[in-house]
Design a protein around this motif. Sequence first.
Motif, PDB file in Angstrom:
ATOM      1  N   GLN A 192       0.826  -1.208   0.000  1.00 30.39           N
ATOM      2  CA  GLN A 192       0.000   0.000   0.000  1.00 30.39           C
ATOM      3  C   GLN A 192       0.860   1.259   0.000  1.00 30.39           C
ATOM      4  N   TYR A 193       1.883   1.277   0.845  1.00 30.82           N
ATOM      5  CA  TYR A 193       2.771   2.438   0.880  1.00 30.82           C
ATOM      6  C   TYR A 193       3.549   2.580  -0.424  1.00 30.82           C
ATOM      7  N   ALA A 239       1.212   3.952  -3.067  1.00 27.29           N
ATOM      8  CA  ALA A 239       0.977   5.382  -2.850  1.00 27.29           C
ATOM      9  C   ALA A 239       2.172   6.200  -3.332  1.00 27.29           C
ATOM     10  N   ALA A 281       2.142   6.186  -7.148  1.00 21.99           N
ATOM     11  CA  ALA A 281       1.071   7.066  -7.631  1.00 21.99           C
ATOM     12  C   ALA A 281       1.481   8.539  -7.522  1.00 21.99           C
ATOM     13  N   ALA A 282       2.113   8.905  -6.411  1.00 19.74           N
ATOM     14  CA  ALA A 282       2.555  10.288  -6.234  1.00 19.74           C
ATOM     15  C   ALA A 282       3.612  10.659  -7.268  1.00 19.74           C
ATOM     16  N   LYS A 296       1.975  11.093 -10.696  1.00 21.20           N
ATOM     17  CA  LYS A 296       1.286  12.388 -10.741  1.00 21.20           C
ATOM     18  C   LYS A 296       2.273  13.513 -10.989  1.00 21.20           C
TER      19      LYS A 296
END
Length: 79
Positions: free
Chosen positions: A61-62, A65, A68-69, A72
């Motif tokens: 999960q980390y 994330a 994903a960051a 972006k």
Amino acid sequence: MNNALNYILSNTTIMTFLKSEAREQVASDIRAKTGSGTTAFGVEVLLMNGNDKTIAERFEQYLAAGVAACVKLRIEATA
């Protein structure tokens, strides 16, 4: 978006950093919950062991994330 994702996933420097940060965050969570002195290296050993699914899920999960960051930011930087 796929180009940005592929760039992040194939960049070993970025992925090494993101994995390190994810392990450190999991270790921080464990320290907060148990009061132990768990380190990022300890989390790495636990992940290699493969017996604790909760730690593996939290790590994933980390890591997701973080990826994903980065994606972006990559999209914003190339737009």
